[in-house]
Design an enzyme around this catalytic site. Structure first.
Site, PDB file in Angstrom:
ATOM      1  N   ARG A  85      82.617  21.131   4.724  1.00  0.00           N
ATOM      2  CA  ARG A  85      82.437  19.620   3.902  1.00  0.00           C
ATOM      3  C   ARG A  85      80.977  19.182   4.050  1.00  0.00           C
ATOM      4  O   ARG A  85      80.739  19.243   5.051  1.00  0.00           O
ATOM      5  CB  ARG A  85      83.475  18.919   4.568  1.00  0.00           C
ATOM      6  N   HIS A  88      81.958  14.994   7.048  1.00  0.00           N
ATOM      7  CA  HIS A  88      83.360  15.145   7.688  1.00  0.00           C
ATOM      8  C   HIS A  88      83.647  16.723   7.922  1.00  0.00           C
ATOM      9  O   HIS A  88      84.755  17.190   7.897  1.00  0.00           O
ATOM     10  CB  HIS A  88      84.684  14.604   7.027  1.00  0.00           C
ATOM     11  N   ASN A 161      89.136   5.741   7.638  1.00  0.00           N
ATOM     12  CA  ASN A 161      88.244   5.880   8.836  1.00  0.00           C
ATOM     13  C   ASN A 161      88.725   5.118   9.791  1.00  0.00           C
ATOM     14  O   ASN A 161      89.761   4.351   9.761  1.00  0.00           O
ATOM     15  CB  ASN A 161      86.804   5.456   8.376  1.00  0.00           C
ATOM     16  N   PHE A 174      76.260   6.690  -2.218  1.00  0.00           N
ATOM     17  CA  PHE A 174      76.893   7.639  -1.124  1.00  0.00           C
ATOM     18  C   PHE A 174      75.790   8.889  -1.089  1.00  0.00           C
ATOM     19  O   PHE A 174      75.642   9.102   0.282  1.00  0.00           O
ATOM     20  CB  PHE A 174      78.128   8.202  -1.634  1.00  0.00           C
ATOM     21  N   TYR A 375      86.218  13.769  -4.617  1.00  0.00           N
ATOM     22  CA  TYR A 375      86.952  14.600  -3.866  1.00  0.00           C
ATOM     23  C   TYR A 375      87.365  15.855  -4.478  1.00  0.00           C
ATOM     24  O   TYR A 375      87.383  16.864  -4.129  1.00  0.00           O
ATOM     25  CB  TYR A 375      87.777  13.933  -3.113  1.00  0.00           C
ATOM     26  N   ARG A 382      84.187  24.040  -2.416  1.00  0.00           N
ATOM     27  CA  ARG A 382      84.491  24.402  -1.219  1.00  0.00           C
ATOM     28  C   ARG A 382      85.504  25.443  -1.164  1.00  0.00           C
ATOM     29  O   ARG A 382      85.424  26.377  -0.499  1.00  0.00           O
ATOM     30  CB  ARG A 382      85.036  22.918  -0.461  1.00  0.00           C
TER      31      ARG A 382
HETATM   32 FE1  HDD Z   1      84.537  10.555   1.712  1.00  0.00          FE
HETATM   33  C1  HDD Z   1      85.257  13.642   2.787  1.00  0.00           C
HETATM   34  C2  HDD Z   1      86.423   9.146   4.204  1.00  0.00           C
HETATM   35  C3  HDD Z   1      83.689   7.185   0.943  1.00  0.00           C
HETATM   36  C4  HDD Z   1      82.975  11.642  -0.613  1.00  0.00           C
HETATM   37  N1  HDD Z   1      85.784  11.126   3.371  1.00  0.00           N
HETATM   38  C5  HDD Z   1      86.099  12.483   3.509  1.00  0.00           C
HETATM   39  C6  HDD Z   1      86.976  12.592   4.784  1.00  0.00           C
HETATM   40  C7  HDD Z   1      87.023  11.369   4.986  1.00  0.00           C
HETATM   41  C8  HDD Z   1      86.339  10.263   4.262  1.00  0.00           C
HETATM   42  C9  HDD Z   1      88.208  10.886   6.201  1.00  0.00           C
HETATM   43  C10 HDD Z   1      87.179  13.825   5.196  1.00  0.00           C
HETATM   44  C11 HDD Z   1      88.618  14.680   4.647  1.00  0.00           C
HETATM   45  C12 HDD Z   1      89.028  15.640   5.244  1.00  0.00           C
HETATM   46  O1  HDD Z   1      89.612  15.583   6.541  1.00  0.00           O
HETATM   47  O2  HDD Z   1      89.119  16.494   4.723  1.00  0.00           O
HETATM   48  N2  HDD Z   1      84.909   8.598   2.539  1.00  0.00           N
HETATM   49  C13 HDD Z   1      85.779   8.078   3.414  1.00  0.00           C
HETATM   50  C14 HDD Z   1      86.053   6.719   3.396  1.00  0.00           C
HETATM   51  C15 HDD Z   1      85.093   6.153   2.574  1.00  0.00           C
HETATM   52  C16 HDD Z   1      84.646   7.329   1.870  1.00  0.00           C
HETATM   53  C17 HDD Z   1      86.798   6.087   4.349  1.00  0.00           C
HETATM   54  C18 HDD Z   1      84.930   4.742   2.264  1.00  0.00           C
HETATM   55  C19 HDD Z   1      85.748   4.130   2.211  1.00  0.00           C
HETATM   56  N3  HDD Z   1      83.532   9.724   0.392  1.00  0.00           N
HETATM   57  C20 HDD Z   1      83.253   8.234   0.065  1.00  0.00           C
HETATM   58  C21 HDD Z   1      82.489   8.226  -0.930  1.00  0.00           C
HETATM   59  C22 HDD Z   1      82.091   9.417  -1.546  1.00  0.00           C
HETATM   60  C23 HDD Z   1      82.855  10.345  -0.753  1.00  0.00           C
HETATM   61  C24 HDD Z   1      81.873   6.951  -1.868  1.00  0.00           C
HETATM   62  C25 HDD Z   1      81.538  10.000  -2.929  1.00  0.00           C
HETATM   63  C26 HDD Z   1      81.236   9.306  -3.835  1.00  0.00           C
HETATM   64  N4  HDD Z   1      83.999  12.236   1.136  1.00  0.00           N
HETATM   65  C27 HDD Z   1      83.594  12.531   0.022  1.00  0.00           C
HETATM   66  C28 HDD Z   1      83.627  14.017  -0.304  1.00  0.00           C
HETATM   67  C29 HDD Z   1      84.202  14.588   1.046  1.00  0.00           C
HETATM   68  C30 HDD Z   1      84.498  13.206   1.810  1.00  0.00           C
HETATM   69  C31 HDD Z   1      82.159  14.715  -0.358  1.00  0.00           C
HETATM   70  C32 HDD Z   1      83.769  15.915   1.997  1.00  0.00           C
HETATM   71  C33 HDD Z   1      84.845  16.669   1.944  1.00  0.00           C
HETATM   72  C34 HDD Z   1      85.796  16.380   1.088  1.00  0.00           C
HETATM   73  O3  HDD Z   1      85.432  15.429   0.535  1.00  0.00           O
HETATM   74  O4  HDD Z   1      86.886  16.692   0.918  1.00  0.00           O
HETATM   75  O5  HDD Z   1      84.087  14.371  -1.474  1.00  0.00           O
END
Ligand code: HDD
Length: 700
Positions: A85, A88, A161, A174, A375, A382
């Site tokens: 990822r 995270h 979170n 981001f 996501y 992924r």
């Molecule tokens: Fe995110 C993963 C939480 C903003 C893009 N995010 C990811 C995970 C968590 C969060 C817990 C791990 C999920 C897992 O266990 O597989 N993210 C947050 C929270 C946010 C947040 C609480 C704001 C309130 N995230 C955020 C933004 C973006 C992303 C603004 C993109 C514009 N997040 C991602 C991602 C991930 C991710 C790149 C990486 C792996 C995945 O999604 O599955 O898409």
């Protein structure tokens, strides 16, 4: 409570893993997944006679290209990794269930929130943000708290979170945030750490991050256990009822064990003692039947209420203080089963905030809106296929059907000739219905198109101040010290100064403490601000200390023994600790254990050098006089007590152990008790000895 030894998981199909007959050959698939074939085979099912030696022309000759067994085995191995990822990457997960205790029928049609007593299966993954998949469990970092509910109306992913606010207000920022916090691109370090120039450079130029940064510098970012953290959905979501009325909602997870964090020096040392500390802690608790539990609480509010808030609830850098909108507990989550396979489940689980059942909808929070895209997109790279939803961990547990077909790794065998809609050829083909998902009919289009940040998002300091001023003195000192530590790792002076300039807008005293801790040449001017901080009422729920529970439940006690230790005293300490709910481990110089005063051999759970006191919440030393003298010269034993003392833990010691306490420079206080005073020990062990801290180290 005694802990059972972790046991291997059963691979048998269970109610949670029904045979999937949509593929037309369910039993065979189960057989593959369970590996129950009587002998080893290739992936084509060809039985093997030898899985250890490749096919050669002669005993010492070259290997033949013909060797399909070797080629298949090596080729599969070569492709075993998928991209981690982007954020995270490091996480631990468990199966469990959600049970609704209070219906929200008035507000939503989502059955998971209306049917009291209903147990919904779920999968929860808790993660760090910045580090790679193999990084340590205990860096200073936010923890991700992602829950996949397999509801009867489709999957609901609540991807939150352990801190209720975020760094930025718009998803557009981001990639910059993540680039800045991850290891620096030219040098490839630091790993899993925010204490470096690029992160603080970005933060110092991003005033909207000032609120979350206060939380990130607090001890919330160094939790003692994943079982002792809160979780937050962060954004305002909408609940929509059968009349189409919408109510805003914020989701909160509250741990049954209460909140608890490490102290910084402890977190650093745990990282060395056990890089998998949080994963092991969760695994051991679940295997021992001590299932972690959280309450789910909601804050419900109307548009009219939102219009009266002194902040914009669509801004993800803001909380809604509990004093303004109280929490209502509506259910509980229990994690009761460790995954059978880390890769298939914890690694392949794909969370998407866009996964919601009918009755739950989104708000216009611009951060959430961007997430609704990101996501799904990231799962494609992924997991490599738009069919990732068919993986067992991602598949809904309710029926799902549509006309989407084909694609990489299609694992279903759809039947019939109709793969489009509308169609008259197959009258039984599935159709959309009135009860299906409907977006809330929000009036839209009240302005002109543009890349605009709402003025109501402009106050970046009021809630940062409210958070800092709501903390206890101990917590404020930890926050100030965390800033000093992090900014001390920043090499660029103007970045350090810019951060002090922001802290001046939060709290002048904090800014002075940090500037003094950094020994800055002069006190930097305050940063310019769009909106000056306004004093807000104190909010004690923002503390950790206030939310720590006076209990030993879920905590661990270590007893250091050696040959000749008093068997009755060990028994008494163990009994008292276990009765109070703690798990107990015996630590010995050698893993084989020790011969006690009663002549019996006591086995050890850990060898002293490999089981330092940082992995316990309180320690006891039961030693004969000779053993005390011996261990007083043993660095690992001296560190055992010195660290326990430094990390504000209770220490029980008998007469023989005094030599070790002396060697460790331990000064008696309320948390250092005689081993025979088990009641005193348990009382002291239930909390940290906060008053000790000021005598031990200079905090900023
Ligand atoms: Fe995110 C993963 C939480 C903003 C893009 N995010 C990811 C995970 C968590 C969060 C817990 C791990 C999920 C897992 O266990 O597989 N993210 C947050 C929270 C946010 C947040 C609480 C704001 C309130 N995230 C955020 C933004 C973006 C992303 C603004 C993109 C514009 N997040 C991602 C991602 C991930 C991710 C790149 C990486 C792996 C995945 O999604 O599955 O898409």
């Amino acid at each position: 409570m005694a802990t059972k030894k972790p046991s291997a998981q059963s691979a048998k199909p269970s109610a949670d893993r029904p045979v999937d007959d949509r593929r037309g050959h369910g039993d065979e698939l189960q057989q593959m997944a369970g590996g129950r074939h009587p002998s080893l085979t290739t992936n084509q099912g060809v039985p093997l006679s030898d899985n250890q030696n490749s096919l050669r022309t002669s005993p010492r000759g070259p290997t033949l290209l013909e060797d399909f067994v070797l080629r298949e085995k090596i080729t599969h191995f070569d492709h075993e990794r998928i991209p981690e990822r982007i954020v995270h990457a490091r996480g631990s997960a468990a199966h469990g269930y959600f049970e609704l205790t209070k219906s929200l029928k008035k507000y939503t049609t989502a059955k998971i929130l209306t049917e009291v007593g209903e147990k919904t299966p779920l999968f929860t993954r808790i993660s760090t943000v910045a580090g790679g998949a193999g990084s340590i469990d205990t860096p200073r970092d936010i923890r991700g708290f992602a829950v996949k509910f397999y509801t009867k109306e489709g999957n609901w992913d609540l991807v939150g979170n352990n801190i209720p606010v975020f760094f930025i207000q718009d998803a557009m920022k981001f990639p910059d945030l993540v680039h800045a916090v991850k290891m620096e691109p030219d040098r490839g370090f630091p790993q899993a750490a925010s204490a470096h120039d690029t992160f603080w450079d970005f933060i110092s130029l991003t005033p909207e991050a000032m609120h979350v940064i206060m939380w990130a510098m607090s001890d919330r970012a160094i939790p003692r256990s994943l079982r002792m953290i809160e979780g937050f959905g962060i954004h305002s979501f909408r609940l929509v009822n059968e009349n189409g009325d919408s109510t805003f909602v914020k989701f909160h997870w509250r741990p049954k064990l209460g909140l608890q964090s490490h102290v910084w020096d402890e977190a650093v040392k745990v990282a060395g003692a056990d890089p998998d500390y949080h994963r092991r802690d969760l695994f051991e608790a679940i295997q021992a039947g001590n299932f972690p539990e959280w309450e789910l609480a909601v804050q419900l509010f109307t548009q009219a209420q939102a219009d009266g808030f002194p902040f914009d609830h669509l801004d993800a850098t803001k909380i809604i203080p509990e004093e303004l909108v109280p929490l209502t507990v509506i259910g509980r989550m229990v994690l009761n089963r460790w995954p059978d396979n880390f890769f298939a489940e914890t690694e392949q689980v794909a969370f998407c905030p866009s996964h919601v059942p009918p009755g739950i909808d989104f708000s216009n929070d611009p951060l959430l809106q961007g997430r609704l895209f990101s996501y799904l997109d990231t799962q494609l790279s992924r997991l490599g296929s738009p069919n990732f939803h068919q993986l067992p961990i991602n598949a809904p547990k309710c029926p799902f059907v549509n006309q989407q077909r084909d694609g990489h790794m299609q694992m279903e065998v759809p039947k019939g000739r109709v793969n489009y809609e509308p169609s008259s050829l197959d009258p039984a083909s599935a159709r959309a219905t009135n009860t299906g998902f409907r977006s809330f009919a929000e009036p839209a289009g009240d302005g002109s198109k543009g890349r605009i940040r709402a003025e109501s998002f402009a106050d970046h300091y009021s809630q940062a101040r409210q958070f800092y001023r709501s903390q206890t003195g101990f917590e404020q000192a930890h926050i100030a010290s965390a800033f000093v530590f992090e900014l001390s790792k920043v090499e660029t002076l103007h970045v350090r100064e810019a951060m002090i300039g922001h802290l001046r807008n939060v709290d002048e005293d904090l800014a002075h403490r940090v500037a003094d801790g950094l020994a800055l040449p002069s006190f930097p001017p305050a940063q310019s601000k769009a909106v000056p901080a306004k004093d807000q009422p104190m909010s004690p729920p923002l503390q950790i200390i206030g939310k720590m529970k006076d209990t030993l439940k879920g905590r661990a006690v270590g007893i250091l023994i050696h040959d000749g230790s008093d068997a009755a005293a060990i028994r008494a300490v163990r009994k008292a600790a276990e009765s109070a709910g703690a798990s107990v481990k015996i630590v010995c110089l050698k893993v084989g254990g020790a011969k006690l005063s009663d002549g019996k051999q006591q086995s050890a759970d850990g060898q002293l050098a490999g089981t330092p006191s940082v992995v316990f919440d309180a320690v006891a030393l039961v030693l004969s006089d000779d053993a005390g003298k011996l261990l007083a010269k043993e660095a690992a034993a001296v560190d055992f007590v010195r660290d326990a003392f430094g990390h504000l833990k209770a220490i029980a010691a008998d007469a023989g152990a005094q030599a070790v306490l002396k060697a460790g420079g331990i000064r008696k206080d309320a948390g250092v008790v005689d081993a025979s005073d088990t009641a005193g020990f348990i009382k002291a062990a239930k909390t940290r000895q906060w008053a000790r801290e000021a005598k031990l180290r200079t905090l900023a």
